[in-house]
Design a protein around this motif. Structure first.
Motif, PDB file in Angstrom:
ATOM      1  N   GLN A  13       0.930  -1.251   0.117  1.00  0.00           N
ATOM      2  CA  GLN A  13       0.147   0.088  -0.078  1.00  0.00           C
ATOM      3  C   GLN A  13       1.043   1.387  -0.010  1.00  0.00           C
ATOM      4  N   PHE A  14       2.109   1.206   0.586  1.00  0.00           N
ATOM      5  CA  PHE A  14       3.047   2.403   0.448  1.00  0.00           C
ATOM      6  C   PHE A  14       3.807   2.457  -0.751  1.00  0.00           C
ATOM      7  N   ALA A  15       4.048   1.644  -1.577  1.00  0.00           N
ATOM      8  CA  ALA A  15       4.796   1.698  -2.797  1.00  0.00           C
ATOM      9  C   ALA A  15       4.330   2.454  -3.846  1.00  0.00           C
ATOM     10  N   GLY A  16       4.973   3.258  -4.613  1.00  0.00           N
ATOM     11  CA  GLY A  16       4.626   4.200  -5.602  1.00  0.00           C
ATOM     12  C   GLY A  16       3.925   5.449  -5.223  1.00  0.00           C
ATOM     13  N   LYS A  17       3.777   5.653  -3.978  1.00  0.00           N
ATOM     14  CA  LYS A  17       3.243   6.808  -3.638  1.00  0.00           C
ATOM     15  C   LYS A  17       3.945   8.066  -3.193  1.00  0.00           C
ATOM     16  N   GLN A  18       3.432   9.055  -3.448  1.00  0.00           N
ATOM     17  CA  GLN A  18       4.335  10.552  -3.345  1.00  0.00           C
ATOM     18  C   GLN A  18       3.231  11.328  -2.556  1.00  0.00           C
ATOM     19  N   VAL A  19       3.600  11.451  -1.264  1.00  0.00           N
ATOM     20  CA  VAL A  19       2.774  12.053  -0.138  1.00  0.00           C
ATOM     21  C   VAL A  19       3.607  12.711   1.123  1.00  0.00           C
ATOM     22  N   ASP A  20       2.881  13.700   1.679  1.00  0.00           N
ATOM     23  CA  ASP A  20       3.810  14.219   2.902  1.00  0.00           C
ATOM     24  C   ASP A  20       3.658  13.357   4.016  1.00  0.00           C
ATOM     25  N   ALA A  21       2.721  12.558   4.149  1.00  0.00           N
ATOM     26  CA  ALA A  21       2.423  11.559   5.228  1.00  0.00           C
ATOM     27  C   ALA A  21       1.309  10.519   5.118  1.00  0.00           C
TER      28      ALA A  21
END
Length: 203
Positions: A148-156
């Protein structure tokens, strides 16, 4: 009576010295293999979160005290343990692998490495030490959760108990909300470190 006390004390001292010598010898014999095994496990974790990297070099400006201060300032109990620069075959930096110890697991600390590309995209994480409940918290090791975390670009990231409605939401492991939050906080701690220390191509 005094002679017996002295005699017993001498025997105890000799016994202690012998045991200490044996432990020292055992430590000397096992230290090398243990260090090598730990190094291999770390390299495997690095490669898992940066498959396209050819080498990993220690981030020379890593300051543990600075990292601890940054974590405290941002409300994290997590500890940044290590930072590696992921490089391609030509030595160009692709991003960073940040190893973190999450201290709010349900059973014990959880240590894992998080890959973050130069543009801030999270590649995912690889766990090197976890003692969460089998069948519950240890599902943090599965692709179903970690993916679920992979490929994500977020601040948090934040943890939710239903299907995620945005890239920043992570669905909790059923029956293991504490572990889910510990993993998510650890990833967020790495993002915070990246944004404050590494973003922009520091090396």
């Amino acid at each position: 009576m005094n002679k017996k006390i002295v005699h017993d004390a001498l025997i105890l001292t000799a016994f202690t010295l012998v045991i200490g010598l044996i432990l020292g010898i055992v430590y000397g014999i096992t230290k090398g293999p243990i260090d090598e095994a730990n190094k291999k496990a770390a390299q495997t974790a690095y490669q898992a979160v940066f498959a396209d990297a050819s080498t990993f070099e220690a981030y020379t400006d890593f300051d543990a005290a600075q990292a601890e201060e940054l974590m405290t300032e941002n409300g994290y109990s997590d500890e940044i343990d290590d930072v590696q620069v992921a490089e391609d075959a030509s030595g160009n930096p692709l991003g960073y692998v940040i190893t973190v110890t999450a201290k709010d697991g349900s059973q014990a600390n959880i240590t894992f490495s998080v890959g973050i590309a130069n543009d801030g995209t999270v590649n995912g994480y690889s766990i090197t030490s976890i003692s969460e409940t089998p069948g519950l918290g240890d599902k943090a090791k599965t692709e179903e959760f970690s993916g679920q975390f992979a490929g994500k670009q977020v601040d948090a990231f934040s943890v939710v108990k239903s299907a995620p409605a945005s890239d920043s939401e992570i669905e909790a492991i059923s029956g293991a909300t504490i572990t889910s939050k510990a993993m998510t906080n650890g990833v967020n701690a790495c993002i915070t470190y990246f944004q404050n220390v590494l973003e922009g191509g520091a090396n």
